[in-house]
Design a protein around this motif. Structure first.
Motif, PDB file in Angstrom:
ATOM      1  N   ALA A   1       0.859  -1.212   0.000  1.00  0.00           N
ATOM      2  CA  ALA A   1       0.000   0.000   0.000  1.00  0.00           C
ATOM      3  C   ALA A   1       0.879   1.240   0.000  1.00  0.00           C
ATOM      4  CB  ALA A   1      -0.918   0.000   1.225  1.00  0.00           C
ATOM      5  N   HIS A   2       0.257   2.378  -0.149  1.00  0.00           N
ATOM      6  CA  HIS A   2       0.951   3.684  -0.222  1.00  0.00           C
ATOM      7  C   HIS A   2       1.577   4.101   1.101  1.00  0.00           C
ATOM      8  CE1 HIS A   2      -2.796   4.538   1.755  1.00  0.00           C
ATOM      9  NE2 HIS A   2      -2.344   5.735   2.091  1.00  0.00           N
TER      10      HIS A   2
ATOM     11  N   GLU B   1       0.238   4.286  15.203  1.00  0.00           N
ATOM     12  CA  GLU B   1      -1.112   3.745  15.388  1.00  0.00           C
ATOM     13  C   GLU B   1      -1.461   3.048  14.073  1.00  0.00           C
ATOM     14  OE1 GLU B   1      -0.571   6.745  14.121  1.00  0.00           O
ATOM     15  OE2 GLU B   1      -1.834   6.444  12.372  1.00  0.00           O
ATOM     16  N   THR B   2      -2.388   2.134  14.130  1.00  0.00           N
ATOM     17  CA  THR B   2      -2.876   1.571  12.876  1.00  0.00           C
ATOM     18  C   THR B   2      -4.295   1.036  13.019  1.00  0.00           C
ATOM     19  OG1 THR B   2      -2.157   0.228  10.974  1.00  0.00           O
ATOM     20  CG2 THR B   2      -2.080  -0.818  13.139  1.00  0.00           C
TER      21      THR B   2
ATOM     22  N   HIS C   1      -0.589   0.695   7.763  1.00  0.00           N
ATOM     23  CA  HIS C   1       0.364   1.701   8.265  1.00  0.00           C
ATOM     24  C   HIS C   1       1.265   1.063   9.320  1.00  0.00           C
ATOM     25  CE1 HIS C   1       2.273   5.232   9.740  1.00  0.00           C
ATOM     26  NE2 HIS C   1       1.681   5.155  10.924  1.00  0.00           N
TER      27      HIS C   1
ATOM     28  N   GLY D   1       0.033   7.949  10.581  1.00  0.00           N
ATOM     29  CA  GLY D   1      -0.141   7.219   9.322  1.00  0.00           C
ATOM     30  C   GLY D   1      -0.945   7.932   8.257  1.00  0.00           C
ATOM     31  N   SER D   2      -1.480   9.130   8.601  1.00  0.00           N
ATOM     32  CA  SER D   2      -2.289   9.795   7.590  1.00  0.00           C
ATOM     33  C   SER D   2      -2.149  11.309   7.732  1.00  0.00           C
ATOM     34  CB  SER D   2      -3.761   9.371   7.739  1.00  0.00           C
ATOM     35  OG  SER D   2      -4.495   9.836   6.619  1.00  0.00           O
TER      36      SER D   2
ATOM     37  N   GLY E   1      -8.137   8.846   6.555  1.00  0.00           N
ATOM     38  CA  GLY E   1      -7.582  10.084   7.073  1.00  0.00           C
ATOM     39  C   GLY E   1      -7.304  11.013   5.892  1.00  0.00           C
ATOM     40  N   GLY E   2      -6.959  10.403   4.724  1.00  0.00           N
ATOM     41  CA  GLY E   2      -6.788  11.180   3.509  1.00  0.00           C
ATOM     42  C   GLY E   2      -5.389  11.234   2.939  1.00  0.00           C
ATOM     43  N   SER E   3      -4.486  10.325   3.347  1.00  0.00           N
ATOM     44  CA  SER E   3      -3.093  10.481   2.875  1.00  0.00           C
ATOM     45  C   SER E   3      -2.873  10.009   1.450  1.00  0.00           C
ATOM     46  CB  SER E   3      -2.114   9.775   3.821  1.00  0.00           C
ATOM     47  OG  SER E   3      -2.275   8.373   3.800  1.00  0.00           O
TER      48      SER E   3
ATOM     49  N   ALA F   1     -11.300  -1.353   7.380  1.00  0.00           N
ATOM     50  CA  ALA F   1     -10.689  -0.747   8.576  1.00  0.00           C
ATOM     51  C   ALA F   1      -9.977   0.563   8.232  1.00  0.00           C
ATOM     52  CB  ALA F   1      -9.699  -1.726   9.194  1.00  0.00           C
ATOM     53  N   GLY F   2      -9.479   0.630   7.002  1.00  0.00           N
ATOM     54  CA  GLY F   2      -8.684   1.801   6.619  1.00  0.00           C
ATOM     55  C   GLY F   2      -9.506   3.069   6.486  1.00  0.00           C
TER      56      GLY F   2
ATOM     57  N   ALA G   1      -7.333  -3.584  -2.334  1.00  0.00           N
ATOM     58  CA  ALA G   1      -7.740  -3.435  -0.926  1.00  0.00           C
ATOM     59  C   ALA G   1      -9.178  -2.917  -0.913  1.00  0.00           C
ATOM     60  CB  ALA G   1      -6.816  -2.449  -0.218  1.00  0.00           C
TER      61      ALA G   1
ATOM     62  N   GLU H   1     -10.406  -0.663   0.844  1.00  0.00           N
ATOM     63  CA  GLU H   1     -10.382   0.803   0.857  1.00  0.00           C
ATOM     64  C   GLU H   1     -10.360   1.332  -0.582  1.00  0.00           C
ATOM     65  OE1 GLU H   1      -8.204  -1.109   2.536  1.00  0.00           O
ATOM     66  OE2 GLU H   1      -8.692  -0.738   4.639  1.00  0.00           O
TER      67      GLU H   1
ATOM     68  N   SER I   1      -4.890   2.445  -3.805  1.00  0.00           N
ATOM     69  CA  SER I   1      -4.032   2.672  -2.630  1.00  0.00           C
ATOM     70  C   SER I   1      -3.408   1.393  -2.075  1.00  0.00           C
ATOM     71  CB  SER I   1      -4.845   3.357  -1.531  1.00  0.00           C
ATOM     72  OG  SER I   1      -5.996   2.575  -1.214  1.00  0.00           O
ATOM     73  N   GLY I   2      -4.058   0.261  -2.292  1.00  0.00           N
ATOM     74  CA  GLY I   2      -3.468  -0.953  -1.715  1.00  0.00           C
ATOM     75  C   GLY I   2      -3.999  -2.218  -2.360  1.00  0.00           C
TER      76      GLY I   2
END
Ligand SMILES: Cc1ncc(COP(=O)(O)O)c(/C=N/[C@H](C(=O)O)[C@@H](O)C(C)C)c1O
Length: 385
Positions: free
Chosen positions: A79-80, A103-104, A109, A183-184, A228-230, A297-298, A343, A345, A369-370
């Motif tokens: 993933a990114h 955190e994840t 992440h 992570g984000s 979160g938007g990363s 979860a993401g 993924a 997400e 993204s993943g």
């Protein structure tokens, strides 16, 4: 550190020294030639960048428009997230830190953090909600194999929000030797800006890849899912000031925006403070954080990065929310049409084509993204495979 009215650093006084040290140094450190050289060398040789910008022919035919997939699923770790953790581990070393916390939620992440800590030989503690530990077991095993200590967050709803709270508590108690890799594009300034800058390699590459493939740097639209938007911040970054590029942010509607089980923050959120940042977040009438829900979860996060809150309020971004069902079907659709297991997400971003129509000659870049390895059990349970 503001995006319009959003952003800032609304932190407890005890966290001030940690954030201030980072705020005063991050731009200087990132600008150092040695930093940039090591950052890009690792992205190339270790992460495997540039990631392909792949023209999805069968998907494009199905939806009668031109769809390019930016293959962040092919990054090392799947993933990114690793684009950001490479940048932050180098930052931590420059700041003389010898302990890393993170955190994840989905675990991506956490895996990306454990990976760079193994790479650099730095000890690492990853906070993860007890619920998420159960539903993302493969990623927990990976973190442990990579040498990280996975600490279950037992407070609150025992998901990402609580893992983040417990990581912040750890950081307050260990300000001198510890760097917190967020992570984000969330948290107190400078994190949203720093993480966006690290992830901006994504749109930097898209510009040159699109020039090569389409004779133009700018697509008509860039689409990305937003937890979160990363990954979205990275995909949008070099297009934010290009007015002719449409920005489409895709959130998790969960069981539906009005179902009471959702994570569509822009639609359901109100202005508030979460994890040190002023942004939009899902909250009760008296300002307590509402428990979000998403099958992924993401995306299961009650807030959103201040950049995205600004994109929403300013109208620069088009926000679409996608339900669990729509996402799962889109994920399977990509498998069948393009031989790529995304993924969950990322499947949210793919799902918009069912309802959001584009012109035949539109060039639409979707940030994948993943990859879906971490989600196989979810796909098995959902489709009875
Ligand atoms: C494959 C994949 N795609 C998208 C996301 C959403 O995170 P953003 O890109 O920061 O919005 C994620 C988020 N994963 C985080 C994690 O692995 O810890 C997530 O659970 C939280 C940081 C929000 C992800 O794993």
């Amino acid at each position: 550190g503001y995006y319009g009215e959003f952003g800032g650093a609304y932190i407890p006084e005890m966290l001030y020294p940690n954030c201030e040290e980072l705020r005063q140094n991050y731009l200087r450190i990132m600008a150092e030639p040695s930093f940039q050289e090591e950052f890009h060398q690792l992205l190339k040789d270790y992460v495997g960048r540039p990631t392909p910008l792949y023209f999805a022919k069968r998907l494009s035919e199905k939806y009668n428009t031109k769809i390019y997939l930016k293959r962040e699923d092919l990054c090392h770790t799947g993933a990114h997230k690793v684009n950001n953790t490479i940048g932050q581990i180098l930052m931590a070393k420059k700041l003389g830190k010898n302990r890393i916390i993170a955190e994840t939620g989905a675990g991506q992440h956490g895996v990306a953090t454990a990976t760079v800590c193994a790479l650099m030989g730095i000890k690492c503690v990853v906070y993860m909600g007890e619920i998420d530990i159960a539903r993302q077991a493969p990623n927990v095993a990976r973190m442990k194999m990579l040498g990280a200590e996975v600490r279950p967050a037992l407070s609150g709803s025992r998901t990402l929000k609580d893992a983040t709270n417990e990581a912040i508590r750890d950081w307050i108690n260990n300000p001198v030797d510890t760097h917190y890799i967020i992570g984000s594009v969330v948290g107190p300034h400078p994190y949203p800006d720093m993480v966006a800058r690290f992830q901006s390699v994504i749109s930097e590459e898209v510009k040159s890849q699109l020039l090569e493939k389409e004779g133009r740097k700018n697509p008509d639209y860039v689409v990305a899912c937003v937890g979160g938007g990363s990954n979205a911040a990275g995909a949008f970054y070099h297009y934010l000031d290009e007015a002719e590029v449409g920005i489409i942010a895709v959130e998790a509607a969960g069981k539906g925006i009005h179902s009471g089980e959702s994570a569509a923050t822009s639609a359901l959120g109100k202005v508030g403070i979460i994890h040190g940042s002023k942004t939009l977040l899902m909250q009760t009438a008296d300002g307590q954080i509402t428990e979000p829900y998403s099958i992924s979860a993401g995306l299961d996060y009650p807030g959103v990065g201040p950049l995205h809150a600004h994109l929403y309020v300013s109208g620069r971004g088009e926000f679409i929310s996608i339900t669990d069902d729509e996402a799962m079907k889109a994920g399977l659709g990509l498998c069948e049409l393009e031989g790529i297991i995304p993924a969950i997400e990322s499947s949210h971003a793919l799902a918009i084509f069912e309802d959001r129509k584009f012109k035949e000659d539109d060039v639409v870049v979707v940030n994948l993204s993943g990859r879906g390895d971490k989600d196989l059990q979810n796909y098995i349970d959902y489709f009875g495979l």
